[in-house]
Design an enzyme around this catalytic site. Structure first.
Site, PDB file in Angstrom:
ATOM      1  N   TYR A 167      -6.591  10.068   5.106  1.00  0.00           N
ATOM      2  CA  TYR A 167      -5.239  10.470   4.723  1.00  0.00           C
ATOM      3  C   TYR A 167      -5.311  11.351   3.461  1.00  0.00           C
ATOM      4  O   TYR A 167      -6.402  11.669   2.980  1.00  0.00           O
ATOM      5  CB  TYR A 167      -4.343   9.232   4.580  1.00  0.00           C
ATOM      6  CG  TYR A 167      -4.170   8.559   5.926  1.00  0.00           C
ATOM      7  CD1 TYR A 167      -3.518   9.230   6.959  1.00  0.00           C
ATOM      8  CD2 TYR A 167      -4.707   7.310   6.188  1.00  0.00           C
ATOM      9  CE1 TYR A 167      -3.400   8.656   8.223  1.00  0.00           C
ATOM     10  CE2 TYR A 167      -4.591   6.737   7.457  1.00  0.00           C
ATOM     11  CZ  TYR A 167      -3.940   7.412   8.466  1.00  0.00           C
ATOM     12  OH  TYR A 167      -3.825   6.872   9.726  1.00  0.00           O
ATOM     13  N   GLN A 218       0.846  -1.186   0.000  1.00  0.00           N
ATOM     14  CA  GLN A 218       0.000   0.000   0.000  1.00  0.00           C
ATOM     15  C   GLN A 218       0.889   1.246   0.000  1.00  0.00           C
ATOM     16  O   GLN A 218       1.730   1.406   0.882  1.00  0.00           O
ATOM     17  CB  GLN A 218      -0.903   0.013   1.238  1.00  0.00           C
ATOM     18  CG  GLN A 218      -1.888   1.173   1.226  1.00  0.00           C
ATOM     19  CD  GLN A 218      -2.714   1.264   2.501  1.00  0.00           C
ATOM     20  OE1 GLN A 218      -2.172   1.360   3.597  1.00  0.00           O
ATOM     21  NE2 GLN A 218      -4.020   1.250   2.364  1.00  0.00           N
TER      22      GLN A 218
HETATM   23  C1  FNR Z   1      -4.712  -0.707  10.502  1.00  0.00           C
HETATM   24  N1  FNR Z   1      -5.419  -0.326   9.358  1.00  0.00           N
HETATM   25  C2  FNR Z   1      -4.745   0.246   8.310  1.00  0.00           C
HETATM   26  N2  FNR Z   1      -5.407   0.550   7.152  1.00  0.00           N
HETATM   27  C3  FNR Z   1      -4.728   0.963   6.062  1.00  0.00           C
HETATM   28  O1  FNR Z   1      -5.341   1.202   5.025  1.00  0.00           O
HETATM   29  N3  FNR Z   1      -3.359   1.117   6.111  1.00  0.00           N
HETATM   30  C4  FNR Z   1      -2.647   0.864   7.229  1.00  0.00           C
HETATM   31  O2  FNR Z   1      -1.413   0.921   7.212  1.00  0.00           O
HETATM   32  C5  FNR Z   1      -3.346   0.476   8.390  1.00  0.00           C
HETATM   33  N4  FNR Z   1      -2.698   0.280   9.573  1.00  0.00           N
HETATM   34  C6  FNR Z   1      -3.332  -0.384  10.607  1.00  0.00           C
HETATM   35  C7  FNR Z   1      -2.605  -0.800  11.726  1.00  0.00           C
HETATM   36  C8  FNR Z   1      -3.221  -1.570  12.722  1.00  0.00           C
HETATM   37  C9  FNR Z   1      -2.422  -2.032  13.895  1.00  0.00           C
HETATM   38  C10 FNR Z   1      -4.599  -1.886  12.612  1.00  0.00           C
HETATM   39  C11 FNR Z   1      -5.288  -2.732  13.658  1.00  0.00           C
HETATM   40  C12 FNR Z   1      -5.326  -1.447  11.533  1.00  0.00           C
HETATM   41  C13 FNR Z   1      -6.805  -0.760   9.174  1.00  0.00           C
HETATM   42  C14 FNR Z   1      -6.860  -2.225   8.732  1.00  0.00           C
HETATM   43  O3  FNR Z   1      -6.272  -2.381   7.443  1.00  0.00           O
HETATM   44  C15 FNR Z   1      -8.293  -2.765   8.676  1.00  0.00           C
HETATM   45  O4  FNR Z   1      -9.008  -2.057   7.701  1.00  0.00           O
HETATM   46  C16 FNR Z   1      -8.979  -2.661  10.021  1.00  0.00           C
HETATM   47  O5  FNR Z   1      -8.172  -3.188  11.058  1.00  0.00           O
HETATM   48  C17 FNR Z   1     -10.333  -3.357  10.019  1.00  0.00           C
HETATM   49  O6  FNR Z   1     -10.203  -4.744   9.779  1.00  0.00           O
HETATM   50  P1  FNR Z   1     -10.257  -5.826  11.012  1.00  0.00           P
HETATM   51  O7  FNR Z   1      -9.091  -5.593  11.868  1.00  0.00           O
HETATM   52  O8  FNR Z   1     -11.571  -5.585  11.725  1.00  0.00           O
HETATM   53  O9  FNR Z   1     -10.239  -7.166  10.313  1.00  0.00           O
END
Ligand code: FNR
Length: 356
Positions: A180, A99
């Site tokens: 963002y 990403q």
């Molecule tokens: C994230 N999320 C996130 N999203 C994204 O687009 N880029 C990122 O770098 C991050 N970083 C990130 C770090 C951590 C520790 C968490 C827990 C979450 C959001 C993530 O990709 C996801 O969309 C959410 O966590 C929701 O999905 P889950 O955890 O409910 O399966």
């Protein structure tokens, strides 16, 4: 026959199953450079049977980092350490994607487990940039980008994508969600510009479409381009599902192959009705109304739940985030629960449960 464990093709890429690891910042890089933490973190999820690993938000410019611990691809020395990470992912049969991100007004804050406030210069902070000088929550107000600054952002996304290809990634995801920089341009709540990058729908979506075009132009023709969008700000008068569908119809012609559908993140005080699979309906709507493949994400934690999302055609992929942090072997265990036959890492074969 499990739908979740059926392969999926995007351009020349074949994913072994429908389970992806969404990007999740590890706040563990130094000067944007990956290290042993990233190797074990991503490698262990690939060992656990995930089909697609999307490496965390990786900054295209130093000032586009959320925190000083973010990964980066703004210079060439950052390529080889990331290549080491993706070789391990690929060696385990998973597909490595990355990403690419710019944090805009949400830049220059502490690591994920530290206080979420703007860092001072003495703490290693910097001045954030954004479409308009409007602060996020209690963060410091950003500087508005001028035309040269916008050009620099587009150019940086393309340069970072070129480095991602050189590293060996098989797909690139553009981060245009979670409040963002690119999302800040999309939403009328954060974009008050009166030049060609603000105002009406065409103006607010212009930067995202320019970034998509610039990145698409440097990717090999067979490599898929993904984009993560927040389908709604969860705020009246903000970016919403109807605008997201309209944008996705345009992005389809611009060369986007899959939309990773999330929500929120633009304002600090939105009321988000989070619950199991709560963002799936947004993905389903984009899939049917814009005609693009989608990934669903957000509180997908159960094998049967994930199987149903794919089997019912609600999404093409499911991304499992925090549950994979709790349990790197979730995909192998989901296969077991669903009766799907999948390859185990040969080193662990003696631990594979046997059918009785
Ligand atoms: C994230 N999320 C996130 N999203 C994204 O687009 N880029 C990122 O770098 C991050 N970083 C990130 C770090 C951590 C520790 C968490 C827990 C979450 C959001 C993530 O990709 C996801 O969309 C959410 O966590 C929701 O999905 P889950 O955890 O409910 O399966």
């Amino acid at each position: 026959m499990s739908a979740l464990f059926a392969p999926f093709t995007l351009r020349d890429l074949c994913l072994p199953n429908r389970i992806g690891m969404p990007p999740m910042c590890q706040y563990s890089a130094c000067e944007g450079v990956a290290n042993d933490w990233h190797v074990q973190h991503y490698g262990s999820r690939a060992v656990g049977g995930v089909g697609l690993v999307i490496v965390e938000a990786t900054a295209v410019l130093a000032e586009g980092r959320i925190s000083p611990g973010d990964l980066g691809l703004w210079h060439d020395e950052q390529v080889e350490p990331l290549a080491r990470v993706l070789r391990l992912i690929e060696g385990q049969g998973a597909v490595p994607a990355i990403q690419l991100a710019h944090a805009g007004r949400k830049a220059s804050v502490g690591l994920g487990w530290e206080a979420q406030r703007t860092l001072t210069a003495a703490e290693g902070g910097w001045t954030a940039v954004a479409p308009s000088p409007l602060a996020f929550g209690t963060y410091a107000a950003p500087l508005a980008l001028d035309a040269g600054g916008i050009w620099r952002v587009v150019d940086a996304f393309a340069a970072a994508a070129r480095r991602a290809v050189r590293a060996g990634f098989r797909a690139v995801e553009i981060h245009a969600a979670h409040g963002y920089l690119l999302h800040q341009f999309l939403s009328p709540l954060s974009n008050l510009r009166d030049d060609g990058y603000g105002g009406d729908f065409a103006g607010r979506t212009r930067l995202v479409r320019e970034v998509v075009a610039a990145v698409r132009a440097v990717l090999p023709a067979g490599m898929p381009l993904l984009i993560r969008l927040s389908a709604t700000d969860w705020v009246e008068g903000g970016w919403d599902a109807a605008q997201t569908v309209e944008l996705c119809r345009l992005l389809k012609d611009d060369g986007v192959d899959l939309v990773d559908v999330s929500t929120g993140g633009l304002v600090a005080d939105a009321k988000i009705p989070a619950g199991p699979g709560f963002q799936v309906p947004f993905a389903t709507r984009i899939r049917s109304e814009a005609g693009l493949p989608v990934a669903a994400v957000g509180l997908i934690t159960e094998a049967a739940q994930a199987e149903a999302i794919i089997a019912k055609g609600e999404a093409d992929l499911v991304l499992v985030g925090r549950e994979l942090l709790r349990n790197p072997f979730w995909p192998l265990q989901a296969a077991q629960a669903l009766g799907a036959e999948v390859a185990w890492p040969k080193q662990y074969l003696r631990a594979k449960p046997v059918a009785r």
